[in-house]
Structure formats: structure tokens, C-alpha cells
Enzyme design. Sequence first.
Site, mmCIF file in Angstrom:
data_model
loop_
_atom_site.group_PDB
_atom_site.id
_atom_site.type_symbol
_atom_site.label_atom_id
_atom_site.label_comp_id
_atom_site.label_asym_id
_atom_site.label_seq_id
_atom_site.Cartn_x
_atom_site.Cartn_y
_atom_site.Cartn_z
ATOM 1 N N LYS A 212 37.402 27.779 60.898
ATOM 2 C CA LYS A 212 37.248 27.376 62.303
ATOM 3 C C LYS A 212 35.911 26.653 62.525
ATOM 4 C CE LYS A 212 37.926 31.607 63.733
ATOM 5 N NZ LYS A 212 38.304 32.234 62.447
ATOM 6 N N GLU A 428 52.195 51.819 34.849
ATOM 7 C CA GLU A 428 52.227 50.377 35.085
ATOM 8 C C GLU A 428 53.500 49.742 34.535
ATOM 9 O OE1 GLU A 428 50.269 49.099 37.086
ATOM 10 O OE2 GLU A 428 48.813 50.737 37.188
ATOM 11 N N HIS A 431 56.297 50.130 37.016
ATOM 12 C CA HIS A 431 56.313 49.065 38.036
ATOM 13 C C HIS A 431 56.975 47.807 37.477
ATOM 14 C CE1 HIS A 431 53.928 51.183 40.950
ATOM 15 N NE2 HIS A 431 52.828 51.212 40.228
#
Length: 605
Positions: A212, A428, A431
Amino acid sequence: MLQKKKGLASFFMATLIVTLIINIIIAWVVRSASKEIDYGTFLTMIQNKQIESVKIEANRLLITPKVNENSSASDKKIYYTGALNDPQLVERLHTAGVKFSTSVKDIQSPIVTFILSWILPFAMFYFLGSFIMKSLGKKMGGGGVMSFGKSNAKVYIEKKTGVTFNDVAGQEEAKESLNEIVDFLHKPSKYTDIGAKLPKGALLVGPPGTGKTLLAKAVAGEANVPFFSLSGSDFVEMFVGVGASRVRDLFQQAEKNAPCIVFIDEIDAIGKSRDSKLGGNDEREQTLNQLLAEMDGFDSSKAVVILAATNRPEILDKALLRPGRFDRRVIVDKPDLKGREEILKVHGKNVKLDSRVNLGEIALATAGAAGADLANMVNEAALRAVRMGRDVVRQDDLFEAVETIIAGKEKKDRIMTEEEKSLVAFHEVGHALAAALQKQTQPVHKITIIPRTMGALGYTMQMPEKEKFLVSKDELIEQIIVLLAGRAAEEVIFNKATTGASNDIERATGLARQMVTMYGMSNKFGMMGLESVQNRYLDGRPVQTCSTETSTEVDREVLQIINSCYEKAVSLLKDNREALCKISSHLLDKETIMGDEFMEILNSI
């Protein structure tokens, strides 16, 4: 100018009063330190041998009495008496054994006395006060002795900002809206001939780090007009009325320098919605009222454009947002895939990239990243390349930078037991298997069991093949199954649960709750909205819009979704136990495997 003269006059009078008070205090101290006695008493003291010494001056005698341990405070004073023409004085003093001397200095000139007593102290206090006020003025953001109420806006010209629209990427819609303002400032007749008016203000709204402030500087660079830049907090002071005075002064400066652009960053500091609650901030409300009046009062034909930025538009006062004040709201949101790639190219110009670098893959792996995040990732990649002794940034440097920003740096000095490493490996791979064995999940990019500084003992990284803006209910269910498959792997192989799944559980619960309360994917509540988002551009915190009884039912349905997904994850891993064990064993040996290698092992089983 008149206000400045009044301020200087007030400061002059204050210095004069301080000098007068100091002189009165000194005179009182000197007077209280001595006491006048008559000449007869002085002669009696000589006879009684009560005098230590006498100093003979031109018009008086200074008498120092003898003191002992029992003497009172009044006995320790210096006495004085008038110097009479007494020819026997020296003989009396000598006989009594009194020490005596005389002053050979000339009597001081009245002019010298006046200078030392008044002019010199006044000058010292004046310059000392000026220095202190200037120092305070700089610390408080002011510009000098009488800078209270003066605007401390920094003026940028095109050469000083050094930013144009070419330096801003990923915000094409925002640039288009602001480019119209730039064009108006360059060629106003093109718009006035058709009857169009220059927008008085544009509000830049979006999450932190999306650019911005950079866009506002780019507008200044493109328009080549004076650019007044300051923060909303610069208006707010401890003294009521100072902020309002600064607003008036800012707009006076802007009108003198028209055409120009005024940029107020973090306008929510002064633009909060007014209310009638007790304990309100009078200074902030007066400042806001003055800003509203000034934005109504100035003539848009003078080509003064007000730009403001905030990431909390929902708390701004409605009067500030109405047309005629901020006529245009420019959304500066997080960039999409193409925008992220363009931003990476802009920041990549400043570093030496290897010819084989594919910024499109990095853009795919950084969904949800803002422009500031991407700039940080490019810089981290450059730093890693230097650490590795290379003179160019490679693709693996960029991917490692992405992982560093997301999960932290590798923590190679953390020593885990073999059991812990085995648990993390199966977690892991759980997953990764759940992601690979389902149809609507993102492909696995990397699996690692190397701990990270942000607390992760390992992680599985998925990378989408393309960017999506809509997600179906089935895809959300599969995402939850992938998140819960780590805990499911622990249960299937070790028959135990560990704390390693805490973040997975938190994310899975959040997804399930959003399905029920916001996405209309509930079997019980249907399309009824039960939560709304507050602070959309900051933390996006959900706020309940339902009763306590309904909230209890929501918890039950969320629990049912999570339990159902967990059962599916357990079933999926039990059916593919051989693959789970083989891939986990390979991961324990190598610690890190990439997605291609993972799929080769899985397809070979």
C-alpha cells in the site's frame, strides 16, 4: 507568521520572568546568610572577644563571629555594620586579637552589575530554553520551538521517492485505479471537458505487506507532483487540539503546493468510529472532526488528492468513507499466482539468478504470500547463496528460503532418540501417503525429518499444480484426512499418540468448523451462516453469530467430521502398511526425500 510572533513573545516573557525569579532567590539567599548589627554591638563583641575576623570595605564592615560546637545556627551567620570614621578601629581590633583586612577593589560599575545580574542570566536562560524546546520538538515529531500544531509531513518529490508503477507488480487493478488519478493530475482538461471531477480521496485497503505504501510512493513518482507523507499517529499528541491544528496546517501546505498528493498511512489511528461511550479520546475525535471538515472544505479543482492506507477498514468512521471524502476504495489484496511471479521477477532483478531458475515454481509454492514475504524470500535465497560460497542464486536456494520463512531454519544440532526419529518419520510419511492415495489433494513436493527452529520436528511440503480459488466439500474432507494421517500413522504402527500432531489437529479443527459455520457444508445446519469474519485483512478472527445452544451443536458436528476423517485416515494407512513402512525406512536413512523419489518408491510397491 502572526502565530509565530505570538509564540516568540510568550517565550521571551517566560524567560524574563525566570530571570527575575532567579535574581529574587539569589538576593533572598544572600540576605538570609547575613545579619545587620549596630556599631555599638560590634564594639561590645570586640571587647568580649567574640569576633574571629573583620573585613573592612568602603561602606561596611563584614564581621565573622567565633563559633564553637555549641553555637546555634544563628551564631554562624556573617554580621555586617556601617563603616564609621573610627580612627581607633584598627587599634581595637589589634588589641583584641581579631584578624582584619581591607578590600582594595574598586566599587563595581552599576552598568557592569546590571549586565552580570540581568543581561547575562537572561541570555543564558533564553538559549538554554531554545535548545531544550528544539530537542523536544524533534523527539515529538515537531520542527522547532513553536512547532506544536505544525504538520510534520515529509515532502517527497519524484527523484526522492525513486518509485514508479514499474516497481510495483502483482497489483494491476490497484495500479489501474491509481493511474487514472495520475493521468488526471497530468491532463486535467481531458476530464473536466466532459464534466468529470477529480476524486478527493482514495483509500488503499489490504493486508500488511501487500504494498500500500509502495503504491502511494509510485503515484508520487508517476505524477511528478509534491507528495506529503505522514502516519495517522503523527497527528495524535497528548495535548488536546494539537492534532486538529496539524491537520489544518497540513491542508494549508497542500493547497499552497497544489497540484499535490497527501498520503496518510495507518489512517485508522485517527479515523476510528466515534461513539458516545465514556472515556473517549477527545484529542483523537477532535483530530478526526477537523480532518472531515478539511476534506469537505477544500476545492477539488485545486488538484489536491488525499491517499490513505489501512488494514482495518471495518473500524473506520462512516463519515470518513462516504463519497466526497474518500470517493474510491482501492483493494490491495494478496497477489495471485501470476502476481506472485511478477513480484518475484521485480525483486529478482536486484540479485544474480542462475539461468535455470524457474520463478513460476516458487510462485506456486508460495500461495498466500504477500509482496513483502516474497521480497524477504528472495533476499534469504541470496544470503544462502553467499553462505554456500556461490555467486548466483539457484532454484534450491529459493526453495530453501521458502521453507525458512514458513518453518524456520534447519536445526541440525537437535539430537533426537532413534524412537523419536522413527515416530517423526512415520508421522510425516503418513501425511504424504494420505495425500498421494487420494484424488483431489496437492502433490507431495518434499518430506523431511530435520527439525526446524519454529518447533517442527519434520514436515511434509505439498505444492499445487495450479492455483485454485474455489474448494469443494470433498477436497476439504481430503485435506482434513491428510492432516490427521500423521496421528493415524502413529496409532497404526506404534499404537500410541504423541504431541507431534498438535498443529495438525488445530488446522483440521479449523477447517471442519469453517465447513459447518461459514461454507454451508453442514448436514444439520445446511446453508445457515453461524460465524462471520472480523479483521479480515489482519488475523481474520471468526466471530459467532449464533446462540449458545447452537454453538454446542456446532461442536458436536465438528467432532463428528473429525472422527469420520480420522477413521478414513487409519483405514487408508492400514491398507497400505507395507508402503508406509518401506518409505519411512528410506526416509530414516536419508532424512529428506523429494516428491519424485517418494512417488517412485510408492509406485514400485
